[in-house]
Scaffold this motif. Structure first.
Motif, short mmCIF file in Angstrom:
data_model
loop_
_atom_site.label_atom_id
_atom_site.label_comp_id
_atom_site.label_asym_id
_atom_site.label_seq_id
_atom_site.Cartn_x
_atom_site.Cartn_y
_atom_site.Cartn_z
N PHE A 228 0.81 -1.21 0.00
CA PHE A 228 0.00 0.00 0.00
C PHE A 228 0.84 1.26 0.00
N GLU B 10 -3.37 5.32 -0.11
CA GLU B 10 -4.36 4.23 -0.07
C GLU B 10 -4.78 3.93 1.37
N ILE B 11 -3.85 4.12 2.30
CA ILE B 11 -4.23 3.97 3.70
C ILE B 11 -5.21 5.09 4.08
N GLN C 236 -7.35 6.26 2.11
CA GLN C 236 -8.66 5.82 1.59
C GLN C 236 -9.35 4.91 2.62
N LEU C 237 -8.55 4.07 3.27
CA LEU C 237 -9.12 3.19 4.29
C LEU C 237 -9.68 4.04 5.44
N ASP D 264 -10.64 6.96 5.34
CA ASP D 264 -11.82 7.63 4.82
C ASP D 264 -13.03 6.70 4.87
N SER D 265 -12.84 5.43 4.49
CA SER D 265 -13.96 4.47 4.55
C SER D 265 -14.45 4.32 5.97
N LEU D 266 -13.49 4.27 6.90
CA LEU D 266 -13.87 4.10 8.30
C LEU D 266 -14.69 5.28 8.76
N GLU D 267 -14.24 6.45 8.37
CA GLU D 267 -14.92 7.64 8.82
C GLU D 267 -16.31 7.75 8.19
N SER D 268 -16.40 7.45 6.89
CA SER D 268 -17.70 7.64 6.26
C SER D 268 -18.66 6.52 6.62
N PHE E 203 -1.74 0.24 10.25
CA PHE E 203 -1.34 0.29 8.85
C PHE E 203 -0.22 1.27 8.55
#
Lengths: 632, 243
Positions: B114, B118-119, B121-122, B124-128, B174
């Motif tokens: 990674f 890209e981390i 992005q992760l 970001d996924s957690l937050e959203s 990560f």
């Protein structure tokens, strides 16, 4: 059923099947069917369109995770897939898909596992909603939320810094006032001095409140575990009010449950702050009658812990039932006109709860208008060993009379204060005014201890400590105690990195300074070599293991008292056996020897005198205390 | 046997694997602070890097006075386990690392898989997914209150993690680089590497195995990062062979 109706049913069925296929492809959402492992089996046209794929150019062996952006794949593997596998469904998951051209598409996903009659999973269906528009709003909201949080953080940092700046001069004021009290004063002068101390302490308490608020805003409020005497905590707190309000028409009282353990383990600074806030409130709203602070034992679970109720009861104006909730909201008081009449920040009770939250407790209240209020909180605390809690009175401290200390401090008032105490305690010292001077001093002559301020011009305390640690042993190994005005309640990461051994808060309690300094200047000879060896000299392990040993010894001592009182030879032998390894590790051969003799005599029916019995028990308790005092 | 779950889940992850060993071993499962049903308060300051988790693991071992531990750690727990071994090595006899990675980032020649963005992005996924998470949580709790008979559903809902915890845990996991501790790990070690793993690729497992002296690398024919969930039998067999 007739033939014609059955063929009608068939046609309907066929029609539905055909429509279902169209429906699947043209639904206003993306649909994906995958294996239980996530490999794509079917994919609808709608989603194909969104992602920019034509009818036939979907890659072979496509996995659902391949559709997600790379970072999102971690979320898929660590959250999405396990939850789907374990719970059978998952919904409302926001992810970003990658289009064929590698641009991102915001989607919202719901997925389900489908099972056969036996409960074996067969396949997974995934519904995808295009989330692009909503995502824009969501990102706007998130950005606003972040800004709000950043502002809040900035405020907390500001509060923390400003309180810190104020604590240093306040330290000097209070320390000077305390020194003044130790000189010969006339009655009038001594009265004036007491006002100085009292007002100073009041100011200090206010700033501690602010610090607690800002620390808990930064999630940095971490209670320490140290022994304290609950009775003296309450009486000292009440005393500070008692002498502060000569013109009052009410009295202060203490109510201490006689079963209250002499010593408890907890953060006495924080608890004092809670009691101070409660007593302060009660005093403010009481005109006549009594303000009572007290503690009662709710449950003594075993020898190790105790559940207690601390309370403050007043005969003041009381609060109406419907206004009780408001009491606990920061900066809010029960009535609008409270501030005009009684003053106050409206912070007290919410601070109490911030602190008590750390102990899983909160302030409760019962109140009647015109009759008064009782505020209380319940805590479960470990019971401590009376030998460990030092008296808080300055009293007559014996001279330390050894060692040579370097005081590194740019603030002349503070170094003056420390110097005064050191002369009193007969401790030799030199003074350096910044880190650079400290390095030069240490290089020129060996010291037994360094007291180091952290914030200094030219070179700060952290750099100086690091510099000293780089010097060759034994000079580089000199113990360093930091003066910290940050009111952090534990050694900070920065101090740890700079290899600072300990710290003392500004304004320092003289008694604390005395204890700390004498502890470092009287290093007991390297005790417990076996134990150190067994733990590879790892201080953290040693400390942890010492705690276990201590508990074991205290417990054994208690058991032994009972067993000895019954002359129970078998039980005494059992306890001896149980302690064998521990005592060996601690070089407790003398105790082992006594133990064996007592045990042997009991077994043989030889009378063991009460003095011998209590002597043995005391030796074990002593060993436990010594262990607790050891610095690893 | 001490089983330590990975990021994103809780001890329920072991439900197909751990019971298999119960007849011969004392099996210990736990939830990290902030995960599953853990009770201790999650402090961002303590858990901003893995050492907070390591301290807790060490505390479990010393408080329960565990000896001869066979440690089984999934994903990030592999590194948490190795760090704990550094502190209390004599309590461990074997370590089994499932889908481990000493460093998820690409650093120089090393390919962790990674890039930093890209981390992000992760994260970001957690937050959203905060909203989705709390919605699900709320509806489950509501079910519980209104229909006591559905309590079962609540207790069977696994792997829910508070977003603050997830965010902090993810950062600690990560963005860390623990490659330097691998060569010093001197306890017999088994590494289970999935054939298709998007988080810890084969090269990462191979690297880990090369760096840990004498470790044994076994490939599992499994798609994904959680073989103990998707291919429990393969996982059990591999562990059995090693033991």
């Amino acid at each position: 059923m007739t033939d014609s109706s059955s063929s009608l049913n068939d046609r309907i069925q066929k029609g539905i099947t055909k429509h279902a296929a169209d429906f699947f492809d043209q639904a206003p959402c993306g649909c994906i069917i995958t294996t239980t492992q996530g490999e794509v089996i079917r994919f609808n046209d709608q989603l194909r369109g969104w992602l920019g794929y034509g009818k036939d150019d979907l890659p072979e062996g496509l996995h659902f995770a391949d559709l997600i952006n790379k970072g999102g794949r971690i979320f898929y593997e660590t959250h999405f897939a396990p939850q789907l596998a374990m719970n059978g469904q998952i919904s409302g998951i926001a992810l970003k898909f990658l289009r064929k051209d590698q641009t991102e598409l915001s989607v919202l996903i719901a997925a389900r596992r489908h099972y056969d009659g036996e409960g074996e999973p067969l396949f997974q269906s995934i519904v995808v909603t295009n989330f692009t528009d909503r995502k824009v709003y969501e990102e706007g909201l998130l950005a606003a939320k972040r800004t709000a949080e950043d502002n809040d953080q900035a405020k907390s940092v500001f509060l923390s810094t400003i309180s810190h700046e104020i604590l240093t001069p306040l330290n000097a004021v209070l320390g000077t006032a305390e020194l003044l009290g130790a000189s010969d004063l006339s009655d009038q002068q001594s009265h004036l001095q007491s006002i100085l101390v009292r007002s100073g302490n009041h100011l200090l308490s206010l700033f501690k409140n602010i610090l607690i608020i800002s620390k808990s805003g930064l999630d940095e409020l971490e209670p320490v575990r140290q022994p304290f005497r609950p009775e003296s905590l309450l009486s000292t707190t009440v005393d500070s009010f008692r002498y502060g309000s000569e013109r009052r028409n009410f009295v202060y009282a203490l109510e201490i449950d006689e079963n209250t353990p002499e010593v408890l383990i907890g953060d006495s600074t924080l608890l004092t702050q809670v009691i101070t806030n409660l007593v302060g409130n009660a005093s403010k709203f009481t005109k006549t009658g009594t303000v009572t602070a007290g503690v009662s034992v709710l449950e003594r679970k075993d020898d190790d812990t105790c559940r207690l109720r601390f309370f403050v009861r007043d005969t003041g104006i009381g609060v109406e039932q419907k206004h009780l909730d408001r009491l606990f909201t920061p900066f809010t008081q029960a009535y609008q006109n409270i501030h005009e009449q009684y003053g106050g920040s409206g912070l007290g009770l919410s601070i109490c709860n911030n602190i008590l939250k750390e102990y899983g407790s909160k302030v409760e209240v019962e109140s009647r208008i015109g009759e008064g209020s009782t505020f209380w909180f319940d805590l479960t605390l470990p019971v401590g060993d009376p030998a460990e809690a030092t008296s808080e009175h300055l009293g007559n401290l014996p001279p330390i009379n050894q060692g040579h200390v370097l005081i590194v401090e740019d603030n002349r008032t503070n170094s003056f204060l420390v110097a005064r105490y050191f002369r009193k305690w007969e401790v030799a010292f030199d003074i350096a005014h910044n880190g650079q001077e400290a390095l030069e001093a240490v290089a020129s002559k060996p010291y037994d201890l360094i007291l180091m301020d952290l914030k200094m011009p030219v070179m700060d305390g952290y750099s100086a400590a690091r510099g000293i640690r780089e010097m060759p042993a034994p000079v580089g190994n000199v113990p360093i105690i930091a003066f910290s005005a940050s009111a952090s309640l534990a050694i900070s990461e920065r101090m740890r990195v700079a290899q600072i051994d300990d710290f003392i808060l500004k304004p320092f309690a003289p008694r604390h300074l005395y204890n700390l300094v004498s502890q470092y200047l009287n290093p007991s000879i390297m005790k417990y070599p076996e134990l150190r060896e067994a733990m590879d000299n790892n201080p953290e392990d040693l400390e942890r293991f010492a705690e276990v040993l201590q508990r074991e010894l205290t417990l054994a001592a208690d058991e032994l008292v009972t067993a000895l009182s019954k002359n129970d030879a078998q039980k005494v032998a059992d306890i001896k056996h149980k302690l064998k390894t521990s005592l060996q590790l601690m070089d407790g051969t003398a105790i082992q020897h006594d133990f064996a003799a007592v045990s042997q005599d009991l077994r043989n029916g030889v009378t063991v005198s009460a003095a011998r019995k209590s002597g043995l028990v005391e030796k074990i308790r002593q060993a436990s205390r010594e262990l607790s005092r050891e610095r690893w | 046997m001490l089983f330590a779950h990975g990021f994103g889940c809780d001890q329920e992850m072991w439900r197909h694997v751990a019971p298999h060993f119960e007849d011969r071993y004392r099996v210990i499962l736990f939830d990290y602070v902030g995960s599953g049903r853990s009770k201790r308060r999650f402090r961002r300051s303590k858990y901003q890097n893995l050492s907070g988790y390591v301290d807790d693991l060490v505390e479990i071992c010393t408080t329960l006075d565990l000896r001869d531990i066979i440690f089984v750690g999934h994903s990030v727990s592999a590194m948490i386990g190795l760090l704990a071994v550094q502190q209390i090595a004599d309590r461990f006899t074997k370590t089994i690392l499932i889908s481990p990675s000493p460093c998820y980032l690409n650093v120089g020649e090393y390919l962790g898989g990674f890039e930093r963005k890209e981390i992000d992005q992760l994260l970001d996924s957690l937050e959203s997914n905060y909203q989705g998470w709390s919605d699900q949580m709320a509806s489950l709790l509501m079910y519980d209150a209104a229909h006591p008979e559905l309590t079962q559903e609540l207790s069977q809902s696994f792997c829910r993690m508070d977003p603050t915890v997830a965010y902090t845990f993810a950062t600690a996991t990560f963005l860390a680089d623990h490659r330097s501790i691998l060569p010093g790990h001197a306890i017999p070690t088994l590494i289970l590497q999935n054939k298709q793993d998007r988080i810890a690729a084969e090269v990462v497992g191979e690297y880990t195995s090369e760096q840990i002296p004498g470790s044994q690398l076994v490939y599992l024919d499994n798609i994904g990062h959680c073989p103990h969930l998707s291919s429990p039998q393969l996982t059990i067999d591999a562990i059995e062979n090693f033991l």
